[in-house]
Design a protein around this motif. Structure first.
Motif, mmCIF file in Angstrom:
data_model
loop_
_atom_site.group_PDB
_atom_site.id
_atom_site.type_symbol
_atom_site.label_atom_id
_atom_site.label_comp_id
_atom_site.label_asym_id
_atom_site.label_seq_id
_atom_site.Cartn_x
_atom_site.Cartn_y
_atom_site.Cartn_z
ATOM 1 N N ASN A 51 34.737 73.087 67.067
ATOM 2 C CA ASN A 51 33.708 73.382 66.554
ATOM 3 C C ASN A 51 32.775 72.141 66.453
ATOM 4 O O ASN A 51 31.648 72.074 66.690
ATOM 5 C CB ASN A 51 33.702 74.051 65.102
ATOM 6 C CG ASN A 51 34.019 75.471 65.306
ATOM 7 O OD1 ASN A 51 33.922 75.947 66.059
ATOM 8 N ND2 ASN A 51 34.678 76.184 64.111
ATOM 9 N N ASP A 55 29.116 71.123 68.257
ATOM 10 C CA ASP A 55 28.047 70.414 67.181
ATOM 11 C C ASP A 55 27.660 69.027 67.521
ATOM 12 O O ASP A 55 26.423 68.791 67.338
ATOM 13 C CB ASP A 55 28.377 70.705 65.792
ATOM 14 C CG ASP A 55 28.368 72.143 65.194
ATOM 15 O OD1 ASP A 55 27.915 72.866 65.916
ATOM 16 O OD2 ASP A 55 29.028 72.405 64.111
ATOM 17 N N HIS A 79 25.460 68.584 55.657
ATOM 18 C CA HIS A 79 24.789 69.615 56.931
ATOM 19 C C HIS A 79 24.404 68.635 58.114
ATOM 20 O O HIS A 79 24.425 69.128 59.403
ATOM 21 C CB HIS A 79 23.633 70.104 56.395
ATOM 22 C CG HIS A 79 23.834 71.179 55.556
ATOM 23 N ND1 HIS A 79 23.569 72.493 55.616
ATOM 24 C CD2 HIS A 79 24.631 71.254 54.330
ATOM 25 C CE1 HIS A 79 24.039 73.289 54.586
ATOM 26 N NE2 HIS A 79 24.707 72.340 53.705
ATOM 27 N N GLU A 95 24.120 67.920 63.600
ATOM 28 C CA GLU A 95 24.310 68.836 62.550
ATOM 29 C C GLU A 95 25.805 69.441 62.482
ATOM 30 O O GLU A 95 26.436 69.290 63.529
ATOM 31 C CB GLU A 95 23.447 70.099 62.919
ATOM 32 C CG GLU A 95 23.893 71.119 64.186
ATOM 33 C CD GLU A 95 23.569 70.579 65.474
ATOM 34 O OE1 GLU A 95 23.806 71.245 66.735
ATOM 35 O OE2 GLU A 95 23.141 69.353 65.629
ATOM 36 N N THR A 97 27.517 72.787 61.427
ATOM 37 C CA THR A 97 26.961 74.107 61.208
ATOM 38 C C THR A 97 28.001 74.863 60.330
ATOM 39 O O THR A 97 29.151 74.238 59.997
ATOM 40 C CB THR A 97 27.031 74.847 62.630
ATOM 41 O OG1 THR A 97 28.250 75.027 63.367
ATOM 42 C CG2 THR A 97 25.901 74.482 63.287
ATOM 43 N N ARG A 98 27.671 76.076 59.719
ATOM 44 C CA ARG A 98 28.397 76.549 58.866
ATOM 45 C C ARG A 98 29.878 76.845 59.192
ATOM 46 O O ARG A 98 30.780 76.686 58.436
ATOM 47 C CB ARG A 98 27.862 77.929 58.256
ATOM 48 C CG ARG A 98 28.270 78.793 57.238
ATOM 49 C CD ARG A 98 27.834 80.040 57.145
ATOM 50 N NE ARG A 98 27.755 80.659 58.223
ATOM 51 C CZ ARG A 98 28.523 81.513 58.836
ATOM 52 N NH1 ARG A 98 29.845 81.629 58.278
ATOM 53 N NH2 ARG A 98 28.331 82.124 59.960
ATOM 54 N N LYS A 99 30.285 77.199 60.492
ATOM 55 C CA LYS A 99 31.563 77.386 60.885
ATOM 56 C C LYS A 99 32.245 76.139 60.985
ATOM 57 O O LYS A 99 33.543 76.201 60.507
ATOM 58 C CB LYS A 99 31.548 78.094 62.129
ATOM 59 C CG LYS A 99 31.015 79.665 62.174
ATOM 60 C CD LYS A 99 30.764 80.319 63.654
ATOM 61 C CE LYS A 99 30.511 81.484 63.821
ATOM 62 N NZ LYS A 99 29.037 81.539 63.014
ATOM 63 N N SER A 100 31.508 75.038 61.257
ATOM 64 C CA SER A 100 32.272 73.763 61.514
ATOM 65 C C SER A 100 32.599 73.302 59.945
ATOM 66 O O SER A 100 33.690 72.802 59.713
ATOM 67 C CB SER A 100 31.500 72.857 62.081
ATOM 68 O OG SER A 100 31.151 73.133 63.449
ATOM 69 N N ARG A 101 31.560 73.461 59.070
ATOM 70 C CA ARG A 101 31.834 72.853 57.623
ATOM 71 C C ARG A 101 33.104 73.777 57.137
ATOM 72 O O ARG A 101 33.939 73.194 56.347
ATOM 73 C CB ARG A 101 30.623 73.281 56.915
ATOM 74 C CG ARG A 101 29.454 72.366 57.458
ATOM 75 C CD ARG A 101 28.201 72.049 56.108
ATOM 76 N NE ARG A 101 27.697 73.587 55.814
ATOM 77 C CZ ARG A 101 26.714 74.342 56.463
ATOM 78 N NH1 ARG A 101 26.003 73.688 57.453
ATOM 79 N NH2 ARG A 101 26.102 75.397 55.873
ATOM 80 N N SER A 102 33.118 75.098 57.351
ATOM 81 C CA SER A 102 34.280 75.821 56.727
ATOM 82 C C SER A 102 35.534 75.297 57.327
ATOM 83 O O SER A 102 36.629 75.050 56.576
ATOM 84 C CB SER A 102 34.053 77.234 57.006
ATOM 85 O OG SER A 102 35.126 78.016 56.796
ATOM 86 N N ARG A 105 36.541 71.949 55.796
ATOM 87 C CA ARG A 105 36.937 71.901 54.522
ATOM 88 C C ARG A 105 38.205 72.069 54.420
ATOM 89 O O ARG A 105 39.300 71.670 53.807
ATOM 90 C CB ARG A 105 36.222 72.940 53.799
ATOM 91 C CG ARG A 105 34.825 72.475 53.252
ATOM 92 C CD ARG A 105 34.403 73.226 52.049
ATOM 93 N NE ARG A 105 33.624 74.591 52.708
ATOM 94 C CZ ARG A 105 32.584 74.860 53.293
ATOM 95 N NH1 ARG A 105 31.743 74.122 53.222
ATOM 96 N NH2 ARG A 105 32.358 76.096 53.643
#
Length: 208
Positions: A51, A55, A79, A95, A97-102, A105
């Protein structure tokens, strides 16, 4: 073996209009296929790497140097992050993205990573992070598992996937240049390998 003219007319080489030796970017459905397989297999490190590679649009050597502190601020994944690529020395933003942040984490939590740790640590104790060779092997395995010809893809496929999609949707070369951190627009044109296709497309639309 005899090959007829008709056979040649039906065959369109994959690299028509592209620079010889380039590695293909992934298509959107291929990105989702790989991502889904990694999620099902619970390969959290590989998922986070996959991911973030898409990004960030970074070269492998710069991607693998990223540390926890580069993406984590105040206990949360940022972000947008900034790195300084080795090749240019100029800061590049990207950036997350949401999928990468998840995925990031979960990676940090699962492996108890601290601020100074590299995100993608190697199992080899002598190395602080995955090598570019290990990364290349992972990319080959990802594409093979979804039925793609691994000889056609490499780490640069990861770097070019998102910018190729952006260019196809917007035709904005300047935006792609900034995202890749290129200093010259001509280099971006050559990197994408789309000048021949685009020139022919424009020519076909112009009647004289």
């Amino acid at each position: 073996m005899h090959t007829s003219t008709h056979d040649f007319q039906k065959y369109t080489p994959w690299n028509k209009g592209r620079l010889i030796g380039q590695k293909r970017p992934l298509k959107l459905q291929e990105v989702w296929a790989i991502r889904t397989r990694l999620q099902i297999a619970r390969k959290i490190k590989e998922l986070a790497l996959f991911n973030l590679a898409i990004d960030s649009k970074l070269r492998g050597c710069d991607l693998l140097q990223i540390r926890v502190k580069d993406v984590l601020l105040g206990g949360g994944i940022v972000h947008r992050a900034t790195v300084i690529p080795r090749k240019t020395g100029h800061p590049v933003q990207f950036e997350i993205t949401r999928k990468s942040r998840s995925a990031l984490r979960e990676l940090i939590r699962r492996h108890n990573l601290t601020d100074e740790d590299h995100l993608f640590r190697s199992r080899i104790t002598a190395s602080e992070h995955l090598s570019t060779r290990q990364y290349a092997r992972l990319v080959k395995s990802w594409v093979s598992e979804v039925g793609l010809d691994s000889s056609m893809y490499g780490t640069h496929s990861m770097r070019s996937t998102k910018v190729s999609l952006i260019y196809r949707q917007t035709r904005n070369l300047r935006a792609v240049q900034l995202l890749l951190g290129h200093t010259k627009l001509e280099r971006t044109v050559r990197y994408l390998g789309i000048e021949v296709d685009d020139a022919l497309e424009l020519s076909e639309k112009t009647e004289v």
